[in-house]
Every structure is written in C-alpha cells, then in structure tokens.
Design an enzyme around this catalytic site. Sequence first.
Site, mmCIF file in Angstrom:
data_model
loop_
_atom_site.group_PDB
_atom_site.id
_atom_site.type_symbol
_atom_site.label_atom_id
_atom_site.label_comp_id
_atom_site.label_asym_id
_atom_site.label_seq_id
_atom_site.Cartn_x
_atom_site.Cartn_y
_atom_site.Cartn_z
ATOM 1 N N ASP A 78 -0.230 -2.273 2.368
ATOM 2 C CA ASP A 78 -1.562 -1.653 2.124
ATOM 3 C C ASP A 78 -1.876 -0.320 2.739
ATOM 4 O O ASP A 78 -1.331 -0.046 3.768
ATOM 5 C CB ASP A 78 -2.953 -2.495 2.195
ATOM 6 C CG ASP A 78 -2.804 -2.918 3.665
ATOM 7 O OD1 ASP A 78 -2.089 -3.294 4.314
ATOM 8 O OD2 ASP A 78 -4.136 -2.801 4.153
ATOM 9 N N GLU A 145 -3.513 -5.274 6.032
ATOM 10 C CA GLU A 145 -3.716 -4.784 7.588
ATOM 11 C C GLU A 145 -4.976 -4.090 7.643
ATOM 12 O O GLU A 145 -5.729 -4.101 8.689
ATOM 13 C CB GLU A 145 -2.248 -4.089 7.947
ATOM 14 C CG GLU A 145 -2.262 -4.023 9.200
ATOM 15 C CD GLU A 145 -2.915 -2.746 9.921
ATOM 16 O OE1 GLU A 145 -2.813 -2.353 11.046
ATOM 17 O OE2 GLU A 145 -3.517 -1.538 8.833
#
Length: 236
Positions: A78, A145
């Site tokens: 991400d 994350e």
Amino acid sequence: MSEIKKLQPELVWRYFSEILEIPRPSKKEEKIIAYLKQFAETNNLDFKQDKAGNILIKKPATAGKQRVKSVVFQSHVDMVCEKNSDVAHNFDTDPIPAYIDGEWLKAKGTTLGADNGIGVATQLAILADKNLEHGPIECLFTVDEETGLTGANMLEKDFFESKILINLDSEDEGEIYIGCAGGVDTLISLPLKFTKTSKNHVALKLSVTGLLGGHSGDDIDKGLGNSIKILNRILY
C-alpha cells in the site's frame, strides 16, 4: 512510463513502472494483490495468501545453491495517497503521473508511492531474474502498512519458512539496518463539556500550509515544521 522502463537496473524499473499504473491505497490493495498473483502464475512460482491479505511468493534455489540458507524479503504494497489541492486525481482509479527530473523520479502533484513500491519492484526483479544465482528465496508482500501495520500484525504463524528476513522499506540507499524503532498506538479518552456559543461569536477556520513536509518520525528533528505542533501552539 516508457522512459522509466529505460532506467537501470532495467528489471527493477520495469516493474516499478507497472506498479505506478495500479491504484493501491491502504485497505484497498485488491488490484495490486491480483497483479502479484498474476505475476507468480506467469513466472511459474508458488504463492499463497493469508486471511489478512498478505502474499508470499517462493522461488526455489538455483542448481548447487540448495543448501544455502533461505531468505525472505519483505515490502508493503500500500501507499500514502496525498495530492496538491489544485490536482485532480483519484487514487482509487488513476495511475500515478510520474516523470524523470534530472536524477530524480517524481510525481506530478501527488505522492509517488515509492514507499514501498520500489521495494515491491525490487522483489519482483529478484523473482523474475533468470540469471541470478541464489539460495531458496521467499518474498513477502504485506498489506495496510501505512494505516496501522495491519498486514504485519495479522501475519499468520509459520506463513514463511526463512529464518533471515530483509525488509526493503528504508530511507537510505546502500545501508542495512540491524534494528529499528517500533510503533505504538495510544488511545486517550477525556471528558468534554459542550456549551452553546452566543450569537456574538464568529467561527473561524485556521489552516497551516506551505510546510516542507517530511516523515513524521525520520524528519521530526530537522526543523521542517509540524502542522500539528504549530496548531496546538496557537490554540495554547
């Protein structure tokens, strides 16, 4: 993106160029996960996915390297999605508009997503390289994350076999960290009393703009200016 694919090392930049085309906000990683699965199938590599959404792709050792210790490389898929106020960009659907500026690769008015897209691209280059001599390799791609380390925290037990892990999410080229800071979430509850304002009060909107930005942890001591601290100082 063709100019990016000409950068060296070619395999790394080819895959990073492809990643730039894939929307991947935190908690919305379905498209990049599908891309990773397709990559594994195209390269005849075993892969699996856990309940959190993390992906593991395995590459067997080359001939004569079977006894070398297995290593797992890890990156998160991400990215932070921010843009300038005058830029029309939908991070759920639009590719990142990247361009080369001298020695730097930049994005036009948006975040680039090199954190941690370049780590993901490096892993894919390692997995795809047919000339690389290596022991057993595992590549772990974790989700979400940026908004809580969710993928790493929910990683299933024994999801990978390697005893050596190299994380490819760092700020400094050519350096390896043997330790790092952790992250802690703190929840604070305070009692509040609300009162009606009089008609004589005027509502104001206060904005702090024009700061240089920077990582909230890595750059906190560099005097770049922190909007949260500045606003709290004004309120105080």
